[in-house]
Design a protein around this motif. Structure first.
Motif, PDB file in Angstrom:
ATOM      1  N   ARG A 135       4.884  -6.205  -5.883  1.00 56.91           N
ATOM      2  CA  ARG A 135       3.615  -5.679  -5.352  1.00 56.91           C
ATOM      3  C   ARG A 135       3.871  -4.629  -4.274  1.00 56.91           C
ATOM      4  O   ARG A 135       3.232  -3.564  -4.266  1.00 56.91           O
ATOM      5  CB  ARG A 135       2.782  -6.838  -4.788  1.00 56.91           C
ATOM      6  CG  ARG A 135       1.561  -6.381  -3.996  1.00 56.91           C
ATOM      7  CD  ARG A 135       0.671  -7.545  -3.600  1.00 56.91           C
ATOM      8  NE  ARG A 135       1.337  -8.557  -2.793  1.00 56.91           N
ATOM      9  CZ  ARG A 135       1.552  -8.461  -1.482  1.00 56.91           C
ATOM     10  NH1 ARG A 135       1.201  -7.354  -0.827  1.00 56.91           N
ATOM     11  NH2 ARG A 135       2.124  -9.445  -0.819  1.00 56.91           N
ATOM     12  N   LEU A 136       4.803  -4.912  -3.374  1.00 57.89           N
ATOM     13  CA  LEU A 136       5.094  -3.974  -2.295  1.00 57.89           C
ATOM     14  C   LEU A 136       5.654  -2.658  -2.830  1.00 57.89           C
ATOM     15  O   LEU A 136       5.289  -1.579  -2.351  1.00 57.89           O
ATOM     16  CB  LEU A 136       6.077  -4.609  -1.307  1.00 57.89           C
ATOM     17  CG  LEU A 136       5.536  -5.783  -0.481  1.00 57.89           C
ATOM     18  CD1 LEU A 136       6.669  -6.471   0.270  1.00 57.89           C
ATOM     19  CD2 LEU A 136       4.454  -5.327   0.488  1.00 57.89           C
ATOM     20  N   LEU A 137       6.544  -2.738  -3.817  1.00 58.78           N
ATOM     21  CA  LEU A 137       7.135  -1.521  -4.363  1.00 58.78           C
ATOM     22  C   LEU A 137       6.105  -0.642  -5.058  1.00 58.78           C
ATOM     23  O   LEU A 137       6.214   0.587  -5.038  1.00 58.78           O
ATOM     24  CB  LEU A 137       8.272  -1.879  -5.327  1.00 58.78           C
ATOM     25  CG  LEU A 137       9.557  -2.386  -4.673  1.00 58.78           C
ATOM     26  CD1 LEU A 137      10.539  -2.879  -5.725  1.00 58.78           C
ATOM     27  CD2 LEU A 137      10.207  -1.315  -3.807  1.00 58.78           C
ATOM     28  N   ARG A 138       5.106  -1.259  -5.657  1.00 55.97           N
ATOM     29  CA  ARG A 138       4.041  -0.469  -6.302  1.00 55.97           C
ATOM     30  C   ARG A 138       3.223   0.307  -5.276  1.00 55.97           C
ATOM     31  O   ARG A 138       2.560   1.282  -5.623  1.00 55.97           O
ATOM     32  CB  ARG A 138       3.127  -1.376  -7.131  1.00 55.97           C
ATOM     33  CG  ARG A 138       3.755  -1.871  -8.427  1.00 55.97           C
ATOM     34  CD  ARG A 138       2.713  -2.436  -9.377  1.00 55.97           C
ATOM     35  NE  ARG A 138       2.028  -3.591  -8.821  1.00 55.97           N
ATOM     36  CZ  ARG A 138       2.436  -4.861  -8.948  1.00 55.97           C
ATOM     37  NH1 ARG A 138       3.554  -5.129  -9.611  1.00 55.97           N
ATOM     38  NH2 ARG A 138       1.751  -5.850  -8.418  1.00 55.97           N
ATOM     39  N   ALA A 139       3.270  -0.126  -4.015  1.00 58.65           N
ATOM     40  CA  ALA A 139       2.479   0.516  -2.964  1.00 58.65           C
ATOM     41  C   ALA A 139       3.274   1.569  -2.200  1.00 58.65           C
ATOM     42  O   ALA A 139       2.779   2.106  -1.221  1.00 58.65           O
ATOM     43  CB  ALA A 139       1.969  -0.549  -1.986  1.00 58.65           C
ATOM     44  N   GLY A 140       4.489   1.885  -2.654  1.00 63.83           N
ATOM     45  CA  GLY A 140       5.360   2.801  -1.925  1.00 63.83           C
ATOM     46  C   GLY A 140       4.827   4.218  -1.833  1.00 63.83           C
ATOM     47  O   GLY A 140       3.764   4.509  -2.361  1.00 63.83           O
ATOM     48  N   PRO A 141       5.535   5.128  -1.149  1.00 60.35           N
ATOM     49  CA  PRO A 141       6.845   4.893  -0.545  1.00 60.35           C
ATOM     50  C   PRO A 141       6.758   4.161   0.788  1.00 60.35           C
ATOM     51  O   PRO A 141       5.811   4.352   1.551  1.00 60.35           O
ATOM     52  CB  PRO A 141       7.384   6.308  -0.339  1.00 60.35           C
ATOM     53  CG  PRO A 141       6.159   7.146  -0.141  1.00 60.35           C
ATOM     54  CD  PRO A 141       5.106   6.529  -1.018  1.00 60.35           C
ATOM     55  N   LEU A 142       7.738   3.299   1.030  1.00 63.33           N
ATOM     56  CA  LEU A 142       7.835   2.565   2.280  1.00 63.33           C
ATOM     57  C   LEU A 142       9.283   2.156   2.487  1.00 63.33           C
ATOM     58  O   LEU A 142      10.132   2.418   1.641  1.00 63.33           O
ATOM     59  CB  LEU A 142       6.912   1.341   2.259  1.00 63.33           C
ATOM     60  CG  LEU A 142       6.907   0.400   1.044  1.00 63.33           C
ATOM     61  CD1 LEU A 142       8.070  -0.580   1.081  1.00 63.33           C
ATOM     62  CD2 LEU A 142       5.610  -0.391   0.981  1.00 63.33           C
ATOM     63  N   VAL A 143       9.554   1.545   3.625  1.00 65.56           N
ATOM     64  CA  VAL A 143      10.860   0.948   3.880  1.00 65.56           C
ATOM     65  C   VAL A 143      10.681  -0.559   3.788  1.00 65.56           C
ATOM     66  O   VAL A 143       9.829  -1.126   4.475  1.00 65.56           O
ATOM     67  CB  VAL A 143      11.425   1.346   5.263  1.00 65.56           C
ATOM     68  CG1 VAL A 143      12.742   0.620   5.529  1.00 65.56           C
ATOM     69  CG2 VAL A 143      11.621   2.855   5.350  1.00 65.56           C
ATOM     70  N   LEU A 144      11.455  -1.196   2.918  1.00 64.69           N
ATOM     71  CA  LEU A 144      11.291  -2.619   2.639  1.00 64.69           C
ATOM     72  C   LEU A 144      12.577  -3.377   2.957  1.00 64.69           C
ATOM     73  O   LEU A 144      13.637  -3.061   2.419  1.00 64.69           O
ATOM     74  CB  LEU A 144      10.917  -2.821   1.167  1.00 64.69           C
ATOM     75  CG  LEU A 144      10.810  -4.260   0.666  1.00 64.69           C
ATOM     76  CD1 LEU A 144       9.718  -5.015   1.403  1.00 64.69           C
ATOM     77  CD2 LEU A 144      10.562  -4.280  -0.842  1.00 64.69           C
ATOM     78  N   ALA A 145      12.464  -4.372   3.836  1.00 63.36           N
ATOM     79  CA  ALA A 145      13.581  -5.280   4.100  1.00 63.36           C
ATOM     80  C   ALA A 145      13.399  -6.509   3.222  1.00 63.36           C
ATOM     81  O   ALA A 145      12.326  -7.122   3.220  1.00 63.36           O
ATOM     82  CB  ALA A 145      13.601  -5.686   5.572  1.00 63.36           C
TER      83      ALA A 145
END
Length: 201
Positions: free
Chosen positions: A87-97
Motif C-alpha cells: 500500500r505504501l509503495l503505491r503511494a510513492g514516491p517516498l522514503v520507506l524504512a
C-alpha cells in the motif's frame, strides 16, 4: 546542517529526485541498522514523505509489534507487513524504512523492485547490538542469547539483503554522514553517466 552536495552546479538532491521519478527509496537491513533515523533525514533532504513500515503496521492493527507477535505469531505479522508495504509503495514516491524481515519475502522484494530502489544499510554485529540494547521492543531478540540470535539473523538475511540495488555501510558516524553516503550511492546507481558527486562534510 550540511550544505547540499553539488556537481556541475546542481545539488545532488535535485539530481536524485529527477533520477528517481515516481519510484520510492526503500531502506532494508537488520534491526539497529538505522533505517528509521537515516530514512527520516534522507526524506527531509529530498523533500519526500517518510514512512516507517513498522509504525504503519501498528497503526493499522491497533497493536504494538510485540503484541502482534505474541497474539498472532510471526507468519500473521509478515502477511500484514506485506500488505502495508504494498500500500505504501503505491503511494510513492517516498522514503520507506522496512522491518528487518520484510525484504526476506519474495513478493515484497518483487514489489520493491517494481516501485522503488532498495538500499541495504549494512552494519557490523557490535554496532547493531549496541543500538538494539537501547530499546526493548525487539521480539526476535527475546532469547537467552540475543547476540547469538543476531548472528543467526545476519547469516540468514545478509545473502538476501545483498540483492538490494545499493549497499551502504551504517557505521558509528553522524547520521548525516550516512545520509550523504546513501545519496552518493543512489546517484551513482541511478545516474552512472554523471560525474561523481561528493556530499559536503
Amino acid at each position: 546542517m550540511n550544505e547540499p552536495a553539488q556537481t556541475g552546479g546542481e545539488p545532488i538532491e535535485a539530481r536524485l529526485r529527477r533520477a528517481l521519478g515516481t519510484r520510492s527509496i526503500v531502506l532494508v537491513g537488520l534491526m539497529g541498522a538505522g533505517k528509521s533515523t537515516v530514512g527520516r533525514r534522507l526524506a527531509q533532504r529530498l523533500g519526500l514523505i517518510f514512512k516507517d513500515a513498522d509504525h504503519e503496521i501498528e497503526a493499522a492493527a491497533g497493536l504494538t509489534i510485540p503484541d502482534i507477535f505474541a497474539i498472532y505469531g510471526e507468519p500473521s505479522f509478515r502477511d500484514g507487513e506485506e500488505r502495508v508495504i504494498a500500500r505504501l509503495l503505491r503511494a510513492g514516491p517516498l522514503v520507506l524504512a522496512t522491518g528487518g524481515g520484510a525484504f526476506m519475502r519474495d513478493t515484497t522484494r518483487a514489489r520493491i523492485a517494481e516501485f522503488g530502489v532498495s538500499v541495504w544499510l549494512k552494519a557490523d554485529l557490535d554496532v547493531l547490538m549496541r543500538r538494539v540494547r537501547k530499546r526493548g521492543n525487539r521480539p526476535l531478540l527475546e532469547t537467552e542469547d540475543p547476540e547469538a540470535t543476531m548472528r543467526a539473523l545476519m547469516e540468514a538475511r545478509h545473502p538476501v539483503y545483498a540483492e538490494a540495488d545499493v549497499e551502504v555501510v551504517s557505521r558509528d558516524v553522524s547520521h548525516d554522514r550516512v545520509v550523504d553516503d546513501v545519496l552518493e550511492a543512489l546517484v551513482a546507481h541511478l545516474d552512472p553517466s554523471a560525474p561523481p558527486a561528493v556530499a559536503a562534510q
